[in-house]
Design an enzyme around this catalytic site. Structure first.
Site, PDB file in Angstrom:
ATOM      1  N   ASP A  14     -43.133  39.129  42.625  1.00  0.00           N
ATOM      2  CA  ASP A  14     -41.756  38.498  42.666  1.00  0.00           C
ATOM      3  C   ASP A  14     -41.776  38.312  44.163  1.00  0.00           C
ATOM      4  O   ASP A  14     -41.302  38.953  44.851  1.00  0.00           O
ATOM      5  CB  ASP A  14     -40.683  39.158  42.147  1.00  0.00           C
ATOM      6  CG  ASP A  14     -39.283  38.685  42.040  1.00  0.00           C
ATOM      7  OD1 ASP A  14     -39.215  37.643  43.113  1.00  0.00           O
ATOM      8  OD2 ASP A  14     -38.663  38.725  41.276  1.00  0.00           O
TER       9      ASP A  14
ATOM     10  N   LYS B  18     -32.496  31.146  44.215  1.00  0.00           N
ATOM     11  CA  LYS B  18     -32.114  32.012  45.680  1.00  0.00           C
ATOM     12  C   LYS B  18     -32.348  30.659  46.768  1.00  0.00           C
ATOM     13  O   LYS B  18     -31.892  29.923  46.829  1.00  0.00           O
ATOM     14  CB  LYS B  18     -32.862  33.312  45.750  1.00  0.00           C
ATOM     15  CG  LYS B  18     -32.690  33.821  44.568  1.00  0.00           C
ATOM     16  CD  LYS B  18     -31.188  34.377  44.134  1.00  0.00           C
ATOM     17  CE  LYS B  18     -30.923  35.076  42.846  1.00  0.00           C
ATOM     18  NZ  LYS B  18     -31.546  36.166  42.575  1.00  0.00           N
TER      19      LYS B  18
HETATM   20  C1  LIG Z   1     -32.138  36.688  41.060  1.00  0.00           C
HETATM   21  C2  LIG Z   1     -33.535  37.303  40.929  1.00  0.00           C
HETATM   22  C3  LIG Z   1     -34.159  37.378  39.835  1.00  0.00           C
HETATM   23  C4  LIG Z   1     -33.724  36.650  38.271  1.00  0.00           C
HETATM   24  O1  LIG Z   1     -33.699  35.209  38.756  1.00  0.00           O
HETATM   25  P1  LIG Z   1     -32.507  34.553  37.870  1.00  0.00           P
HETATM   26  O2  LIG Z   1     -32.778  32.782  38.486  1.00  0.00           O
HETATM   27  O3  LIG Z   1     -31.135  34.994  38.087  1.00  0.00           O
HETATM   28  O4  LIG Z   1     -32.802  34.513  36.361  1.00  0.00           O
HETATM   29  C5  LIG Z   1     -35.555  37.827  39.725  1.00  0.00           C
HETATM   30  N1  LIG Z   1     -35.953  38.518  40.808  1.00  0.00           N
HETATM   31  C6  LIG Z   1     -35.383  38.509  42.093  1.00  0.00           C
HETATM   32  C7  LIG Z   1     -35.822  39.035  43.238  1.00  0.00           C
HETATM   33  C8  LIG Z   1     -33.873  38.141  42.136  1.00  0.00           C
HETATM   34  O5  LIG Z   1     -33.256  38.153  43.209  1.00  0.00           O
END
Ligand SMILES: *Cc1c(COP(=O)(O)O)cnc(C)c1O
Length: 379
Positions: free
Chosen positions: A170, A195
Site C-alpha cells: 500500500d 489522499k
Molecule cells: C485511507 C486509506 C485507505 C483506504 O482508502 P479509502 O479510499 O478511504 O477507501 C487504505 N490505505 C491507507 C494507507 C489509507 O490511508
C-alpha cells in the site's frame, strides 16, 4: 521522461479522437457496436471506460507497472486485489496497516476462508517464521499510519520471491513521487487515491498497479466482476489531481521540513516521528528506498500536556481525519482514526493516547510554523 514530465505527459494525456488536452468525461454507460461479436475496444463502462482508462494508464506508468486499475475507493482496490486469492490461502499482513484494511481482513475476507497472520514487518525473522505451505502473499504499508514505521521493501520482496510468494504494498503515504515498490520487487501496489493522488480532499478513489501479467488479468477480471469501478467524473478529477502531484509534493516537503525542525526544538514536544529525521528508527531504510520522506508527521507532547488543547487551539490547521490534501489536517489517532482499535491493542502497537498526527498541507510555511508555535506556547 523524468517523473514530473511523466505526471503531465505519461498515460493517455490527450483525447484520442479530438486531441483535447484534457481527457473528456465519457459518461456513456454503453457504446455502439458496428457488428455482432466484433470485440470492440469499448462496450460497457463497468468493463472499460475511456476516461477511466486514461487515469489507469497514467498510474501504471507512474508506478512503473504494466497495468493499472481504478476503483471507487482505496478499500475497493484492496478488496479486489485480495480477492485474487482463495479459501485456504494464507496471507501475511503488517501489524499496523490502515484500520479499514484490518476490518476488511478480519470481518469480511476471513469469512470467505482466507487466513491471515499479522507480523511486525520491521522484524524479517518474524515475517519468515510466519510463512507456511499455504502462504500466497505478504501485504504491508510503508511508511505506516500513524507511527510512520519503515519496512525494507527490497528485503521483503527478496524473501517473498524465494518462497514464490507475491508482495502487495500500500503506497498511499509515499506516493510514486517518493517511492515505487514495483521497482523494488513488489508485485502489486495499491493506493487510496483519496489522499495525495487526488490531493484536494474532494474525491474518494482507489488504484491498483501490477507488472505481473497473470495478476493483471486477475485484477482486471475481478474489477469487472465485483464492479466497484471508478466513475468517469471521478476518474477525470483524479487524473487532474495527479497532474499536480509533483508541484504539490515539493511544497508539502518544504513545509514538513520546517515543522519537523520546530517540533524537534520545542520543549513542549517529547517525541517526533518522521522518516526523514536522522534520529528516527526508520531513517536509514527510508533514505535507501525513498526519494523524499513525505509530509506526514506524528509527535507526542511532554507528559501532562493536553493534546486536545493543542489541536483545538490551532487557527487554520484543520482538526479532521484523512490526509494528503492541500490543506493541513491534524488529528489524535487514539480517539479519531484509530479509535475503533481496543486500547490495549493500540498501546501495544505503540500508539499512545497523546499521539498527534499531522498531514502537512501546502499553505505558506510561515503561517503553518506560526500556527503550531502559537498553540504550543499556550500549553
Ligand atoms: C485511507 C486509506 C485507505 C483506504 O482508502 P479509502 O479510499 O478511504 O477507501 C487504505 N490505505 C491507507 C494507507 C489509507 O490511508
Amino acid at each position: 521522461m523524468k517523473f514530473n514530465t511523466k505526471l503531465i505527459h505519461a498515460g493517455i494525456s490527450e483525447d484520442q479522437t479530438t486531441g483535447a488536452v484534457s481527457i473528456p468525461i465519457y459518461r456513456a454507460s454503453t457504446f455502439h457496436q458496428k457488428r455482432v461479436g466484433g470485440q470492440p475496444q469499448w462496450e460497457y463502462s463497468r468493463s472499460g471506460n475511456p476516461t477511466r482508462a486514461a487515469v489507469e494508464k497514467l498510474i501504471a506508468d507512474l508506478e512503473e507497472g504494466t497495468a493499472g486499475f481504478a476503483f471507487s475507493s482505496g478499500s475497493a482496490a484492496i478488496h479486489a486485489v485480495l480477492s485474487a486469492f482463495s479459501a485456504g490461502d494464507h496471507i501475511i499482513v503488517g501489524n499496523d496497516v490502515y484500520g479499514g484494511t484490518f476490518r476488511l481482513i478480519n470481518q469480511v475476507l476471513k469469512r470467505f476462508g482466507l487466513t491471515f497472520t499479522t507480523v511486525d514487518m520491521q522484524d524479517l525473522e518474524q515475517v519468515e517464521q510466519a510463512i507456511n505451505e499455504h502462504t500466497v502473499a505478504i501485504y504491508f504499508e510503508t511508511p505506516t499510519n500513524p507511527l510512520l514505521k519503515i519496512t525494507d521493501i527490497k528485503t521483503v520482496t527478496t524473501l517473498a520471491k524465494a518462497h514464490n510468494i507475491k508482495t502487495i504494498v500500500d503506497n498511499t503515504f509515499a506516493t510514486p513521487y517518493n517511492q515505487t515498490p514495483l521497482t523494488l520487487g513488489a508485485d502489486v501496489v495499491v493506493h487510496s487515491a483519496t489522499k495525495y493522488l487526488g490531493g484536494h480532499s474532494d474525491l474518494v478513489a482507489g488504484l491498483a498497479v501490477t507488472n505481473d501479467e497473470e495478476l493483471a488479468q486477475q485484477i482486471g477480471f475481478l474489477q469487472n466482476s465485483i464492479g466497484a469501478v471508478l466513475g468517469p467524473d471521478d476518474s477525470w478529477l483524479l487524473q487532474r489531481g495527479i497532474k499536480t502531484l509533483g508541484a504539490r509534493m515539493r511544497v508539502h516537503h518544504e513545509n514538513t521540513a520546517a515543522i519537523v525542525d520546530l517540533l524537534k526544538q520545542d520543549s513542549h514536544v517529547a517525541k517526533v516521528y518522521y522518516p526523514g529525521d536522522p534520529d528516527f528508527s526508520g531513517y536509514d531504510v527510508a533514505k535507501k528506498q525513498m526519494t523524499h520522506f513525505g509530509a506526514m508527521i506524528s509527535f507526542e507532547l511532554q507528559d501532562g500536556l493536553d493534546p486536545k488543547q493543542f489541536v483545538e487551539q490551532l487557527h487554520f490547521i484543520d482538526l479532521a481525519e484523512s490526509l494528503g490534501g492541500i490543506e493541513s489536517l491534524i488529528e489524535i489517532p487514539a480517539v479519531m482514526t484509530h479509535g475503533s482499535i481496543p486500547r490495549d491493542v493500540r498501546l501495544a502497537s505503540g500508539i499512545k493516547d497523546e499521539l498527534i498526527r499531522l498531514s502537512v498541507g501546502i499553505e505558506d510555511e510561515e503561517d503553518l510554523v506560526e500556527d503550531v508555535q502559537q498553540s504550543l506556547n499556550q500549553l
